[in-house]
Scaffold this active site. Sequence first.
Site, PDB file in Angstrom:
ATOM      1  CG  HIS A 148      -2.171   0.828   0.752  1.00 23.99           C
ATOM      2  ND1 HIS A 148      -3.301   0.831   1.730  1.00 23.99           N
ATOM      3  CD2 HIS A 148      -2.206   1.998   0.725  1.00 23.99           C
ATOM      4  CE1 HIS A 148      -4.487   1.866   1.621  1.00 23.99           C
ATOM      5  NE2 HIS A 148      -3.268   2.494   0.459  1.00 23.99           N
TER       6      HIS A 148
ATOM      7  CG  HIS B 190      -0.965   6.478  -1.778  1.00 26.71           C
ATOM      8  ND1 HIS B 190      -1.881   6.494  -2.447  1.00 26.71           N
ATOM      9  CD2 HIS B 190      -1.213   6.122  -0.815  1.00 26.71           C
ATOM     10  CE1 HIS B 190      -2.663   6.513  -1.514  1.00 26.71           C
ATOM     11  NE2 HIS B 190      -1.947   5.825  -0.569  1.00 26.71           N
ATOM     12  CG  LEU B 191       4.590   4.573  -5.434  1.00 24.51           C
ATOM     13  CD1 LEU B 191       5.184   3.737  -7.225  1.00 24.51           C
ATOM     14  CD2 LEU B 191       6.058   5.115  -4.721  1.00 24.51           C
ATOM     15  NE  ARG B 192       0.716  11.436  -2.839  1.00 24.93           N
ATOM     16  CZ  ARG B 192       0.221  11.043  -1.638  1.00 24.93           C
ATOM     17  NH1 ARG B 192      -0.757  10.228  -2.355  1.00 24.93           N
ATOM     18  NH2 ARG B 192      -0.061  11.307  -0.456  1.00 24.93           N
TER      19      ARG B 192
ATOM     20  CG  ASN C 248      -4.419   7.927  -4.367  1.00 25.38           C
ATOM     21  OD1 ASN C 248      -4.459   7.487  -4.913  1.00 25.38           O
ATOM     22  ND2 ASN C 248      -5.198   9.177  -3.329  1.00 25.38           N
TER      23      ASN C 248
ATOM     24  CG  HIS D 110      -9.934   4.087   2.195  1.00 33.14           C
ATOM     25  ND1 HIS D 110      -9.725   5.140   2.170  1.00 33.14           N
ATOM     26  CD2 HIS D 110     -11.454   4.811   2.793  1.00 33.14           C
ATOM     27  CE1 HIS D 110      -9.320   6.001   2.974  1.00 33.14           C
ATOM     28  NE2 HIS D 110     -10.855   5.886   3.353  1.00 33.14           N
TER      29      HIS D 110
ATOM     30  CG  HIS E  50      -6.139   2.707   5.111  1.00 33.73           C
ATOM     31  ND1 HIS E  50      -6.956   2.041   5.841  1.00 33.73           N
ATOM     32  CD2 HIS E  50      -5.618   2.756   4.099  1.00 33.73           C
ATOM     33  CE1 HIS E  50      -7.683   3.579   4.294  1.00 33.73           C
ATOM     34  NE2 HIS E  50      -6.282   3.157   3.385  1.00 33.73           N
TER      35      HIS E  50
ATOM     36  CG  ASN F  82      -8.731   9.902   6.596  1.00 31.93           C
ATOM     37  OD1 ASN F  82      -9.590   8.883   7.077  1.00 31.93           O
ATOM     38  ND2 ASN F  82      -9.682   9.362   4.835  1.00 31.93           N
TER      39      ASN F  82
ATOM     40  CG  ASP G 249      -2.047   4.668   3.565  1.00 31.62           C
ATOM     41  OD1 ASP G 249      -2.341   5.236   2.417  1.00 31.62           O
ATOM     42  OD2 ASP G 249      -2.920   5.068   4.291  1.00 31.62           O
TER      43      ASP G 249
END
Lengths: 434, 310
Positions: free
Chosen positions: A69, A71-73, A103, A187, A240, A286, A313
């Site tokens: 999990h 987020h590599l953007r 996302n 999520h 998460h 979150n 995360d």
Amino acid sequence: MVQPQAILLKNCRILDPANKLDKKASLLVEKGKIKAIFTSRQKAPVLPKKLLSFDLNGKWVVPGLIDMHVHLREPGEEHKETIETGSRAAAAGGFTAVACMPNTLPVNDCQSVTRLILEKAETAYARVYPVGAISKGSMGETLAEFGEMKKAGAVAVTDDGKPVLDSQLLRRALEYASNHKMLVISHSEDAGLSRNGAMNEGFLSTSMGLKGIPHIAEEIMVYRDIAVAGYTGCNLHLAHISTRESVNLIRQAKKRGCPVSAETAPHYFMLTEEAVKDYNTNAKMNPPLRTPEDRAAIIEGLQDGTIDAVATDHAPHSILEKDIEFDRAANGIIGLETALPLALELHRKGHIDANRLVELLSSNPARILGVKGGSLGIGEAADITVIDPEQRFVFQEQDILSKSKNSPFIGSALQGKAVLTLCGGRITHNLLLE
Amino acid sequence: MNSEYLFAHKHILGLDHLSVPDIEHILTTAESFKEISARTIKKVPVLRGKTVVTLFFEPSTRTRLSFDIAAKRMSADTFSISASTSSTTKGETLADTARNIEAMMPDVIIMRHPSSGAPHYLARHIKTSVINAGDGTHEHPSQGLLDLMTVKEHKGNISGLKVAIIGDISHSRVAHSDIIGFAKMGAHVFVSGPATLIPKKIEKLGATVCSSIEEAVTNADVVMPLRIQKERQNDPLIPSFREYATFFGINRQVLQAAKADALLMHPGPINRGVELAPDVADSPQSVILDQVTNGVAIRMALIYLVLGGK
Ligand SMILES: [Zn+2]
């Protein structure tokens, strides 16, 4: 990145729970694959002439860590992180593979975005497993093209960042994903209860004047998710997990055979809501940090198998999103470079043994995602992490390889570190001298 | 007062950070300043040459005016910056705005901001003294202090009194500062209102939660209804003002349960006919205008003290 012809790791503690291995031995990597594991009493294999050799003096050799999990953007928010910088951070943290959430901008909801990510990942420092969106644009309305994304290389689907509020959509996603043998990741958040929330609801949110997010916002949806998974019989992975009651619900669900798995993040077993005191936006995420009771329950869940995986995360944000007023600051913290020492802390405190640690960070994520790795089988790709469990260091901002520095652990004294990371036999991170 | 006492706060961020001696010292200082406002020439030179900036990110006339008058009565120069006139609307961060203002070398920045903790953030980023004039739903320390001053003035002391705060406790920064302040000074604070507006674990802040307003008001020495909003950011809180007035409004009948000499207070501005019946607002028990007068004295004291006044 160097790919030596052959690497010999001598005098190590080989920890490979997938093959029920925990012994002192040496490991030979040849042409990017695990060639042999042998003890001092066994006959050594023929060693190639050009050999890079490390005497590890008891350090741990484990299957490459897999973070399911992150987020590599990229694409879209390259000022926060790129596949290159994120994968460098991963390698430095001991990870040989990461699953990146969809996302991005645009959302990874179709094969062309999946392909773009994988193209960028060709030169990355870790394997990158794209996770596609459940719904087009993650808008929660219509199904994204799971089959095409799978063909392009996606391993799972999720609308992470947002919950799937429509239970029928979740049901259809689970059913349809089963055709493509794709994992669905949820999520779990009741968006009404969490609306405008900035931290865990309780005395601290009251005294800080911040809108709280009650723990039931997670638990209600965890229960819903379990119910849908049980009803459809399709696998569902819960991302998460942060509360005590969520752990209880998952434990009960597993007991009756419901096909759910779950992950938590290091901050949920290391920190509590106290970390947001003085409006520290680097402790804002979150789901939010919870209470000491929740934290204890998470640790229990990691011990007894209720929680299957530790995932970071990893959520990079620049100071533009973080160095601002607390209620306006973005959610999320980076985690790739601290996950291993924090998990080792659980081990040192006696909560989990070393094998369980490897399960949580490697073999279980591989199994849940259905990807290679997570074991040190002969002939398998040499995705290997060498861990020095003793090494002490202070986690400092200037040492962070991630493009973003949003970590509540900056300045913390940590113990245990990845000192060598091999991904398919390539050296992606190395603090050792030959 | 202990002669060794030293007021050591550079910033006033909330009552949370103030000790009982701090609060007593502020009240004593304010009491001594109050007389200045009653003079024909309402000005003393103590802060001559000092610059006070009011930086308001939310509309406010009363608090801002009160701080402005307070600073001017001590001969400080005052400047006002509003969110609409400042550059934050163009996307400048709060830190940048503050640093820009700081570069002009003011001595005190008085800030109101819709985000809880914004003054704490400001205080971390700049060297100038910061006075919180209300942050989000967190604290409104000058209001809390002027409420303490008003009660002390009328009752002679605060310790042992029963204080009833009625209404939107969740979103009222005044309520938070009042609960902390009155509890610290030894009063018994009771809160009541629609359960939608009572925040989690407010007891730990020092208040007793009552399920009926009658219970909260019975034998109270101080009754303070709060301003009410029907909904906030998509969160339904009460069905209507009419229903609120019927069940949670302070009217003559409710007030009769309080002590005969109970004080009626309100942080203003009042929604007449909602949280407070019109005739009650003007009753002799009402000290609402005294609160306003004392507000100037408290704010004089705060500016004076953060600038090192003794
Ligand atoms: Zn998420």
